[in-house]
Motif scaffolding. Structure first.
Motif: not given
Length: 480
Positions: A56-61, A63-65
């Motif tokens: 999840w952390l990689v996902y938001i980082l 995509r700059k969320l």
């Protein structure tokens, strides 16, 4: 309409559906391998929740969320919990003996007395770094379970899905426990269930099985509360009777059957602590609901159903053995009192910084008296006293302060919100949380990985409900 769709897409990107499904699978799995209370089982849990959080952390980082709103609103208690984990790591930092004597004179004296064996070099506050490391990793996994609940359960549909899952797993455990109690030689995987004198499901300890059921029972009552129709005519007892007849005569009657089954399995577990703590917590939350919302509230209608279903389960399943265990309470309580008195002596010698997470089982024999030496105690059978021994006043204040702030959020929303789903989830969360907190006075459920993880899931579900938009809002449209 375009703005509405854009907001929906943003929510979906913040909490991907596959991660939510894996999160649900992890929750369902945890009770199966003996409550995950074996090294391989809790190690698998720790790896799984860390991977889930990492993805999840990689996902938001990438995509700059931004961080979810729940994490931002709860930053102070979450930071306190993070500081609590950091403090446990600091207990593992080696210190020179002079500095160790300043922070923990009793620890320094104990090390000095063992100088011929271990030397007088640098030593940590923790008396058993290996056990402390194992405990820290577990506590970190529990905190991640809370955080991932706040992140992934981001809509009404997902919150309801989570509640239904907790109900279904609890019902499955109850059925297995009943089958094992009445069965003959029934075996499930590595758990021998046939011919037992107490129902225990997939747990080796019936008391921990009962604690898990207390969560599922609270969840089921919360779903019933959510489904009530308070617009029907009738006030007082007549109105309550009409409302419950509408439930019994509808498809929601399956919830009634599930409740009776789980109450019956709870009685067959003969767990005094789980039974008493559940009823105390239910009465407490119902009383608070009535105080804040009056006798015409949904919570008032919970009182007769909890009592009637519990009585029906007792009559159907039989509660004779449970009553017999209550008659033995005095003799067993004397033994517990001896353990607690010995634990208090340990607390008085290591008051501020404790002896390190997981150290109780290794230091207790040093203080053990002749009266309490009939068995080796790995736990204090009181999670609060054991917390004070292991982490001292500093650890207790960090954890207690965070919990007080989170409970304040739950009670405040329970008082203010009118949304049926929110009220039902908060009712379930508060009932389950207080059931565990009361049970912790006599047992060690917070040291059973599956139960501790489920506690944090319920805490997270309640906090999600605090900030969940009402059914008329357009901001809850993320799908399962």
């Amino acid at each position: 309409m375009k703005q509405h769709k854009k907001h929906s897409d943003r929510l979906r990107r913040d909490a991907p559906r596959p991660l939510f499904i894996l999160y649900l699978f992890l929750i369902a799995w945890l009770p199966i391998p003996l409550g995950s209370n074996r090294v391989w089982a809790w190690s698998l849990f720790e790896v799984a929740i860390c991977l889930l959080a990492g993805v999840w952390l990689v996902y938001i980082l990438t995509r700059k969320l931004s961080l979810p709103e729940a994490l931002i609103r709860l930053k102070i208690p979450l930071l306190l919990l993070g500081a609590w984990i950091l403090y446990q790591w600091l207990q593992l930092v080696p210190l020179p003996l002079a500095m160790l004597e300043f922070f923990s004179p009793s620890t320094a004296a104990l090390i000095a007395s063992a100088e011929p064996v271990i030397g007088t070099g640098w030593h940590p506050i923790s008396m058993d770094p290996g056990s402390s490391l194992a405990g820290i990793l577990k506590n970190t996994a529990y905190l991640l379970m809370l955080v991932m609940t706040l992140i992934l359960v981001d809509s009404r549909k997902r919150l309801r899905t989570l509640m239904i899952l907790l109900l279904c797993v609890g019902l499955g455990e109850a059925l297995l426990g009943i089958a094992g109690y009445y069965g003959n030689g029934l075996t499930l995987l590595w758990v021998e269930t046939g011919g037992t004198s107490r129902a225990h499901g997939t747990y080796p300890n019936p008391n921990h099985f009962g604690a898990l059921l207390s969560i599922s029972i609270s969840v089921t009552l919360g779903l019933l509360l959510t489904s009530m129709n308070l617009l029907r005519e009738g006030k007082g007892m007549r109105g309550i009777l009409i409302r419950w007849l509408s439930v019994v005569l509808s498809p929601r009657a399956v919830l009634i059957v599930a409740l009776v089954t789980m109450f019956g399995a709870l009685y067959l577990s003969n767990s005094r602590g789980a039974s008493l703590s559940l009823f105390f917590s239910l009465l407490l939350v119902i009383a608070f609901g009535i105080y804040r919302h009056g006798w015409q509230s949904r919570e008032a209608a919970m009182l007769p159903v909890a009592l009637l279903l519990s009585l029906g389960a007792a009559l159907f399943m039989g509660a004779g053995r449970l009553m017999e265990r209550f008659l033995l309470f005095q003799a067993e309580s004397e033994e517990r009192l001896i353990i607690w008195q010995t634990t208090l002596e340990m607390v008085s010698d290591y008051p501020v910084f404790g002896i390190g997470e997981g150290g109780f089982q290794w230091l207790f024999p040093v203080y053990e008296t002749v009266e309490s030496s009939s068995a080796w105690y790995k736990y204090a059978h009181n999670d609060y006293l054991e917390l004070l021994v292991n982490q001292g006043i500093v650890g207790a204040l960090l954890l207690g302060g965070a919990m007080m702030l989170l409970l304040r959020h739950l009670f405040s929303s329970f008082s203010a919100r009118r949304d049926p789903l929110v009220r039902g989830v908060l009712f379930a969360a508060l009932s389950a949380i207080f059931s565990f907190l009361v049970h912790a006075l006599f047992d060690f459920n917070f040291h059973i990985p599956a139960n501790a993880a489920w506690f944090h899931v319920m805490l997270g579900a309640g906090l999600v409900a605090c900030y969940l938009p009402s059914r008329h809002s357009h901001s809850h449209v993320a799908s399962v």
